[in-house]
Design an enzyme around this catalytic site. Structure first.
Site, mmCIF file in Angstrom:
data_model
loop_
_atom_site.group_PDB
_atom_site.id
_atom_site.type_symbol
_atom_site.label_atom_id
_atom_site.label_comp_id
_atom_site.label_asym_id
_atom_site.label_seq_id
_atom_site.Cartn_x
_atom_site.Cartn_y
_atom_site.Cartn_z
ATOM 1 N N ASP A 19 -6.321 -4.421 0.898
ATOM 2 C CA ASP A 19 -7.082 -4.573 2.322
ATOM 3 C C ASP A 19 -7.534 -5.705 2.223
ATOM 4 O O ASP A 19 -7.987 -6.332 2.717
ATOM 5 C CB ASP A 19 -8.010 -3.686 1.926
ATOM 6 C CG ASP A 19 -7.874 -2.400 2.198
ATOM 7 O OD1 ASP A 19 -6.773 -2.161 2.759
ATOM 8 O OD2 ASP A 19 -8.036 -1.274 0.457
ATOM 9 N N ASP A 23 -0.698 -5.326 3.353
ATOM 10 C CA ASP A 23 -0.953 -3.606 4.087
ATOM 11 C C ASP A 23 -1.029 -3.808 5.545
ATOM 12 O O ASP A 23 -1.241 -4.378 5.896
ATOM 13 C CB ASP A 23 -2.726 -3.660 3.918
ATOM 14 C CG ASP A 23 -3.204 -1.954 4.365
ATOM 15 O OD1 ASP A 23 -3.007 -1.657 5.247
ATOM 16 O OD2 ASP A 23 -4.611 -2.351 4.738
ATOM 17 N N ILE A 53 -1.170 -1.911 7.875
ATOM 18 C CA ILE A 53 -1.736 -1.834 8.909
ATOM 19 C C ILE A 53 -2.403 -0.978 8.150
ATOM 20 O O ILE A 53 -3.390 -0.082 7.280
ATOM 21 C CB ILE A 53 -0.946 -0.113 9.823
ATOM 22 C CG1 ILE A 53 -0.171 -0.258 10.493
ATOM 23 C CG2 ILE A 53 -2.352 -0.263 10.599
ATOM 24 C CD1 ILE A 53 0.336 0.326 10.838
ATOM 25 N N ASP A 54 -3.668 -2.149 8.209
ATOM 26 C CA ASP A 54 -5.122 -2.638 8.076
ATOM 27 C C ASP A 54 -5.982 -1.431 8.901
ATOM 28 O O ASP A 54 -5.955 -2.420 9.517
ATOM 29 C CB ASP A 54 -5.416 -3.284 6.794
ATOM 30 C CG ASP A 54 -7.172 -2.634 6.607
ATOM 31 O OD1 ASP A 54 -6.966 -2.405 5.612
ATOM 32 O OD2 ASP A 54 -7.408 -3.690 7.050
ATOM 33 N N THR A 69 -5.578 2.148 9.084
ATOM 34 C CA THR A 69 -4.540 3.378 10.395
ATOM 35 C C THR A 69 -5.777 4.254 11.125
ATOM 36 O O THR A 69 -5.480 4.608 11.659
ATOM 37 C CB THR A 69 -4.245 3.649 8.801
ATOM 38 O OG1 THR A 69 -3.886 2.739 8.091
ATOM 39 C CG2 THR A 69 -3.244 4.768 9.508
ATOM 40 N N GLU A 104 0.751 -1.219 0.183
ATOM 41 C CA GLU A 104 0.275 -0.047 -0.121
ATOM 42 C C GLU A 104 0.708 1.508 -0.067
ATOM 43 O O GLU A 104 0.876 1.935 -0.939
ATOM 44 C CB GLU A 104 -0.842 -0.021 1.514
ATOM 45 C CG GLU A 104 -2.043 1.439 1.627
ATOM 46 C CD GLU A 104 -2.517 1.477 2.232
ATOM 47 O OE1 GLU A 104 -2.442 0.542 3.291
ATOM 48 O OE2 GLU A 104 -3.572 1.958 2.301
#
Ligand code: LIP
Length: 278
Positions: A220, A91, A93-94, A96, A71
């Site tokens: 994601d 990802d 940190i999905d 955020t 990402e």
């Protein structure tokens, strides 16, 4: 056809994801430096960047020929291309927004796709210490215990997750609200928790019955896709047709019957595809 040893790939990735999880667990309690990307609610922090760097550096050290879609690398200008080559889709940190608010519903999502199909999927919430894993053909697991989709077919009994998304385009916002208005009186409950990857992991776990999102990105949902499939659920396009990872639309459900019932009710929206400029 290119092939990989999925168990080896899983164990290498797991070690790195656990290491990255320590970083997230520590950082979530602290003050963050927050920047915005495509909209004022599309956020990135130094932790997103640090986790992505840790994962890509570690994975490319072991698998020098593998490709990456990350990402934050894409946000920084890297290409977003899915070929038949082994490709790690990350990802860091999905969720955020949740991370920024120290809301403990956030995760690291890592998937390995080969020949345009998912081989390995990991979704890890390091705050609640929930490690969801799947290898193609070998089932889905939460902290090493096998999990299964709920088997729910009745829309009126279904707990349905969806996401608001980060786009503030009026047509997109209207579509999100229209769909919620349609569903709220037909399902058992609607939830929007802020992480598409965790939503899908919860469908795999059987504690949610369906999840749909329009305007989502491949990073994601690339790992959640495999979790749901390996847990016995289905993943389709929001209109009910075949799922296309780069089309930015996903509907997953515990059963085909439930997916079809939801797809029929949804107002559709088509954002620009991932990797469209390649
Ligand atoms: C976000 C997802 C969220 C979705 C947003 C965005 P990020 O990802 O967690 O579920 O609604 O559109 O994609 O930016 O936190 O990795």
């Amino acid at each position: 056809m290119t092939s990989v040893n999925p168990q080896h790939c899983l164990s290498v990735a797991l070690k790195l994801v656990k290491e990255a999880g320590e970083l997230v667990r520590d950082a979530i309690k602290k003050k963050k430096n927050v920047e915005t990307k495509s909209s004022v609610v599309d956020l990135v922090t130094e932790s997103d960047k640090a986790v992505e760097k840790l994962l890509i550096t570690g994975l490319s050290g072991v698998f020098p020929d593998h490709k990456f879609i990350g990402e934050e690398s894409v946000a920084a200008g890297e290409k977003c291309v899915l070929t038949d080559e082994p490709t790690w889709i990350i990802d860091p940190i999905d969720g955020t927004m949740n991370f920024v608010h120290s809301f403990p519903y956030t995760c690291i999502s890592v998937a390995l796709w080969v020949n345009k199909d998912a081989e390995v999927g990991i979704v890890y919430n390091p705050v609640l210490e929930q490690m969801f894993t799947a290898v193609k053909g070998q089932g889905a697991f939460l902290n090493d215990e096998k999990i299964s989709a709920s088997g729910q077919t009745d829309l009126g009994q279904a707990l349905v997750f969806s996401e608001m998304g980060t786009s503030r385009d009026p047509e997109k916002v209207d579509t999100v609200l229209t769909n919620l208005t349609t569903l709220i009186t037909k399902v058992h409950g609607c939830r929007t928790m802020g992480s598409a990857a965790l939503h899908m992991a919860h469908v795999a776990w059987g504690v949610a019955d369906a999840n749909y999102t329009l305007g989502i990105h491949c990073w994601d949902i690339a790992a959640g896709y495999l979790l749901v499939k390996e847990a016995g659920g289905v993943v389709v396009d929001t209109a009910g047709g075949p799922f296309d990872l780069m089309r930015r639309r996903v509907l997953c459900a515990s059963t085909q019957e439930l997916a079809e019932k939801i797809a029929k009710l949804l107002k559709q929206y088509q954002p620009e595809r991932d990797g469209v400029s390649e």
